[in-house]
Write an enzyme that holds these catalytic residues in place. Structure first.
Site, PDB file in Angstrom:
ATOM      1  CD  GLU A  40      35.860  35.782  48.186  1.00 48.12           C
ATOM      2  OE1 GLU A  40      35.778  35.542  46.946  1.00 48.12           O
ATOM      3  OE2 GLU A  40      36.100  34.564  48.945  1.00 48.12           O
ATOM      4  NE  ARG A  44      40.122  31.559  53.044  1.00 45.74           N
ATOM      5  CZ  ARG A  44      40.576  31.387  51.982  1.00 45.74           C
ATOM      6  NH1 ARG A  44      41.839  31.387  51.928  1.00 45.74           N
ATOM      7  NH2 ARG A  44      39.757  31.303  50.980  1.00 45.74           N
ATOM      8  CE  LYS A 128      34.810  29.876  45.540  1.00 47.71           C
ATOM      9  NZ  LYS A 128      35.645  30.316  46.762  1.00 47.71           N
TER      10      LYS A 128
HETATM   11  C1  3PG Z   1      41.068  30.834  48.045  1.00 45.82           C
HETATM   12  O1  3PG Z   1      40.113  30.132  48.459  1.00 45.82           O
HETATM   13  O2  3PG Z   1      41.744  31.402  48.533  1.00 45.82           O
HETATM   14  C2  3PG Z   1      40.700  31.232  46.621  1.00 45.82           C
HETATM   15  O3  3PG Z   1      40.139  30.204  45.744  1.00 45.82           O
HETATM   16  C3  3PG Z   1      41.839  31.988  45.896  1.00 45.82           C
HETATM   17  O4  3PG Z   1      42.546  30.985  45.614  1.00 45.82           O
HETATM   18  P1  3PG Z   1      43.991  31.541  44.746  1.00 45.82           P
HETATM   19  O5  3PG Z   1      44.888  31.914  46.141  1.00 45.82           O
HETATM   20  O6  3PG Z   1      44.530  30.135  44.192  1.00 45.82           O
HETATM   21  O7  3PG Z   1      43.750  32.623  43.956  1.00 45.82           O
END
Ligand code: 3PG
Length: 208
Positions: A40, A44, A128
């Protein structure tokens, strides 16, 4: 592929923040070499869409999705970049309509049974659970299993190598999402061996 099939590829779905498209290909290859093929890429960073394209080119065995989809424009951009699936922190009608329109399998985020039931009413039964740890973690998801029998989850947010086994032991969990397999410092340093090793450890986590 359906989103359920994608979530069954490996026990961990890496959540990736790609700051420099030049690292994307090697990052994808390291993760795939370690055993994690479903990836994924979060939208961002300015380079995220180019990173998706670069990963598809560099790692043909990878199944590359786009995350952090916040609206219909993100869905269309993800599809145009070649993403195989989409991930969103939420499950708005606008985003789910757009994904249906363009034919992008979606893993939408839910945090309550009502949100999960609304998604299921639209035929979405693989979801999710986000943010997982902040919403009660594995204990919460375990409590959802009996009433929400048909639904399956990818808990994400606060998942670590330490707590991942608790989630993966649940009957309603297909995989977990997490960023720990691609630490920002390792990506910045081009430490692909470390990322491959983290991927290998994550791929070896057991699903019950
Ligand atoms: C995110 O939005 O960055 C994901 O939920 C991943 O979260 P994490 O960094 O806690 O694994």
């Amino acid at each position: 592929m359906t989103i359920q099939e994608i979530c069954r590829i490996a026990p961990v779905l890496p959540v990736l923040v790609v700051r420099d498209v030049r690292s994307a290909g090697q990052l994808a290859r390291a993760l795939v070499a370690g055993g994690l093929r479903a990836l994924e890429v979060t939208l961002r960073t300015p380079d995220a869409l180019d990173a998706i394209r670069a990963m598809i080119d560099a790692a043909p065995d990878a199944v590359v999705g786009a995350g952090t989809l916040l609206g219909p424009a993100d869905v269309r951009a993800a599809k145009a970049a070649g993403a195989t699936f989409g991930v969103s922190p939420g499950a708005t009608d606008a985003i789910l309509d757009a994904a249906e329109d363009v034919g992008l399998p979606m893993l939408p985020g839910v945090a309550t049974p009502t949100e999960a039931m609304k998604a299921a009413e639209r035929g979405l039964e693989t979801l999710k659970f986000f943010p997982a740890e902040a919403n009660g973690g594995a204990a919460a998801l375990s409590a959802w299993a009996a009433p929400l029998q048909r639904l399956r989850f990818c808990p994400t947010g606060g998942v670590t190598p330490r707590n991942a086994p608790d989630y993966l032991a649940l009957p309603n969990v297909l995989c977990v999402g997490g960023s720990w397999v691609a630490p920002a410092d390792a990506v910045a340093a081009g430490d692909w061996a470390r990322i491959e090793a983290l991927s290998r450890e994550a791929a070896a986590l057991r699903r019950d």
